[in-house]
Scaffold this active site. Structure first.
Site, short mmCIF file in Angstrom:
data_model
loop_
_atom_site.label_atom_id
_atom_site.label_comp_id
_atom_site.label_asym_id
_atom_site.label_seq_id
_atom_site.Cartn_x
_atom_site.Cartn_y
_atom_site.Cartn_z
N CYS A 35 13.44 17.42 6.30
CA CYS A 35 14.11 17.22 5.00
C CYS A 35 14.59 15.78 4.80
O CYS A 35 14.91 15.38 3.69
CB CYS A 35 15.28 18.19 4.86
SG CYS A 35 14.78 19.90 4.95
N HIS A 79 19.94 15.47 -0.60
CA HIS A 79 18.92 16.48 -0.32
C HIS A 79 19.47 17.83 -0.76
O HIS A 79 20.61 18.18 -0.47
CB HIS A 79 18.60 16.49 1.18
CG HIS A 79 17.88 17.72 1.61
ND1 HIS A 79 16.73 18.15 0.98
CD2 HIS A 79 18.15 18.63 2.58
CE1 HIS A 79 16.32 19.27 1.56
NE2 HIS A 79 17.16 19.58 2.51
N ASN A 121 15.36 24.75 -1.72
CA ASN A 121 15.24 23.62 -0.81
C ASN A 121 13.75 23.27 -0.66
O ASN A 121 12.99 24.04 -0.08
CB ASN A 121 15.86 24.01 0.54
CG ASN A 121 15.76 22.91 1.58
OD1 ASN A 121 15.04 21.93 1.41
ND2 ASN A 121 16.50 23.07 2.67
O1 UT7 Z 1 17.46 21.39 4.59
C1 UT7 Z 1 18.31 21.45 5.69
C2 UT7 Z 1 18.17 22.73 6.34
N1 UT7 Z 1 18.81 23.89 5.82
C3 UT7 Z 1 20.10 24.01 5.47
O2 UT7 Z 1 20.80 23.06 5.31
C4 UT7 Z 1 20.67 25.39 5.34
C5 UT7 Z 1 21.99 25.48 6.05
N2 UT7 Z 1 22.59 26.80 6.07
C6 UT7 Z 1 22.89 27.52 4.96
O3 UT7 Z 1 22.62 27.11 3.85
C7 UT7 Z 1 23.66 28.80 5.11
O4 UT7 Z 1 24.11 28.93 6.44
C8 UT7 Z 1 22.85 30.08 4.73
C9 UT7 Z 1 22.62 30.11 3.23
C10 UT7 Z 1 21.52 30.05 5.47
C11 UT7 Z 1 23.62 31.33 5.13
O5 UT7 Z 1 24.91 31.33 4.54
P1 UT7 Z 1 26.18 31.74 5.41
O6 UT7 Z 1 27.34 31.77 4.49
O7 UT7 Z 1 26.25 30.80 6.58
O8 UT7 Z 1 25.84 33.23 5.83
P2 UT7 Z 1 25.71 33.84 7.29
O9 UT7 Z 1 24.51 33.30 7.97
O10 UT7 Z 1 27.03 33.72 7.99
O11 UT7 Z 1 25.50 35.36 6.95
C12 UT7 Z 1 26.53 36.15 6.38
C13 UT7 Z 1 26.01 37.57 6.26
C14 UT7 Z 1 25.38 38.10 7.55
O12 UT7 Z 1 25.70 39.47 7.63
P3 UT7 Z 1 26.89 39.98 8.62
O13 UT7 Z 1 26.46 39.52 9.98
O14 UT7 Z 1 28.11 39.26 8.13
O15 UT7 Z 1 26.88 41.43 8.41
C15 UT7 Z 1 23.91 37.96 7.30
O16 UT7 Z 1 23.13 38.90 8.01
O17 UT7 Z 1 24.98 37.61 5.27
C16 UT7 Z 1 23.81 38.23 5.82
N3 UT7 Z 1 22.64 37.64 5.20
C17 UT7 Z 1 22.17 38.05 4.02
N4 UT7 Z 1 22.53 39.04 3.19
C18 UT7 Z 1 21.85 39.19 2.06
C19 UT7 Z 1 21.90 36.57 5.63
N5 UT7 Z 1 20.92 36.32 4.75
C20 UT7 Z 1 21.06 37.22 3.74
C21 UT7 Z 1 20.36 37.44 2.54
N6 UT7 Z 1 20.79 38.43 1.73
N7 UT7 Z 1 19.31 36.69 2.16
#
Ligand code: UT7
Length: 337
Positions: free
Chosen positions: A118, A259, A289
């Protein structure tokens, strides 16, 4: 070789995104997710998906052709081509070579890829600038082109909702005018954290096999929480360090073009810099993204909207797999002709 100090500026930009739009509603029929979750956690409502046979070199060539036309030039005027991509058409030859052939660029020019995920566009800008300042290359195309849909695991809800396809190109030119164009820059990397965002197989260390395919090792995998944490800290620090290096205050910057990874990352970076979101344009909602394509896509959109004016200071900043990061301060320059 030139004896005068040369500046390098973006003379024109062009973008291309695929026709096909994949909405959150469609995704929620493919994996256990919802429009509400995706929007609140990432800011994304839809993303573009390239069709079969629509490769980074095709999208990049279309974006580059627009930049060349906007500059009133022809492909024969381009002296250097650098393509930033983490989803090359094939492992080799470079996507740049395919793009060169598709655009009909000259055969006596260097064409190569930069692999910095990225952060690729910011890396490629700096490589181009340093090559151009030697005086050997008057005009360069820097292209960010990605087909993330080809490396995303469409059964993994933690990643498949985030990424999209597209391309953006900047036509760079040298000028003897001082203090314009790409002013200051910072690039960095931390390979110790490579596993936070990576693709485990498909390269020479782990060639594709029936087992690697079965285990989904050819797909992008990410520790989202950790990447998020690093992204906010490093992007904010990179902005601060480049501003300090150039002796510029954040109040003097007209636009921050980050980005486009996650709207919450942009909000956190803006807040750490004490800058309002009105100076942090975002198109995440429509494209998700797009990795190396995201900065030129956002830059072009701000320019098309008439937001960017001659003389504006713009700070672009990126973070991605590697880990890699980079920031560039530039003064927008529209030469009188
Ligand atoms: O380009 C550079 C590279 N990429 C990035 O910069 C991305 C960086 N990371 C992020 O943007 C965020 O961490 C995410 C959008 C990927 C995730 O957001 P988060 O607030 O960190 O969520 P999380 O990973 O802590 O997940 C929270 C909950 C989990 O469930 P439990 O364990 O709390 O029951 C996940 O399993 O949300 C669940 N979850 C989803 N639920 C519905 C994860 N993905 C999804 C989904 N739909 N698509």
């Amino acid at each position: 070789m030139s004896s005068v100090e040369l500046s390098v500026f973006i003379r024109a930009i062009g973008v291309h995104t695929p026709e096909r739009t994949l909405t959150n509603a469609e995704l929620s029929k493919m994996v256990d997710t919802s429009d509400e979750w995706i929007k609140t956690r990432s800011g994304i409502a839809e993303r573009r998906i390239a069709g079969p046979g629509e490769n980074p070199s095709d999208m990049g060539a279309k974006a580059a052709a627009k930049a060349i036309a906007r500059a009133g030039l022809t492909p024969a005027d381009v002296d250097l081509l650098i393509v930033a991509t983490m989803t090359p058409d094939v492992p080799f030859p470079s996507t740049a070579c395919f793009l060169q052939a598709k655009l009909g660029l000259r055969r006596d020019i260097p064409c190569f890829d930069v692999s910095a995920a990225c952060s690729g566009f910011v890396y490629a800008l700096q490589v181009a600038k340093d090559m151009m300042r030697s005086g050997s290359y008057r005009r360069a195309l820097v292209v960010g082109a990605e087909k993330l849909s080809s490396v995303v695991d469409w059964s993994d809800r933690t990643t498949c909702v985030l990424f999209g396809d597209g391309a953006g190109a900047a036509l760079l030119e040298t000028t003897t005018e001082p203090n314009v164009g790409l002013l200051g820059n910072l690039l960095g990397a931390d390979g110790n954290n490579a596993e936070l965002l990576h693709c485990a197989a498909g390269g020479s260390a782990a060639p594709a096999t029936a087992d690697s395919l079965r285990d989904g090792k050819h797909f992008l995998r990410m520790n989202g929480k950790e990447v998020f944490r690093h992204a906010v800290r490093v992007m904010a620090e990179s902005c601060e360090r480049v501003l300090a290096k150039c002796d510029v205050k954040s109040e003097q910057v007209a636009w921050f073009i980050p980005h486009q990874a996650n709207i919450r990352i942009l909000e956190a970076v803006a807040s750490q810099l004490n800058v309002g979101m009105d100076r942090f344009p975002s198109n995440l909602e429509r494209y998700g993204n797009t990795s190396a394509a995201s900065i030129p896509l956002a830059l072009e959109e701000a320019w098309q909207a008439g937001k960017i004016k001659h003389g504006d200071l713009i700070l672009i900043v990126a973070f991605g797999a590697g880990l890699t990061w980079g920031a560039t301060l530039l003064r927008w320059h529209e030469p009188t002709r």
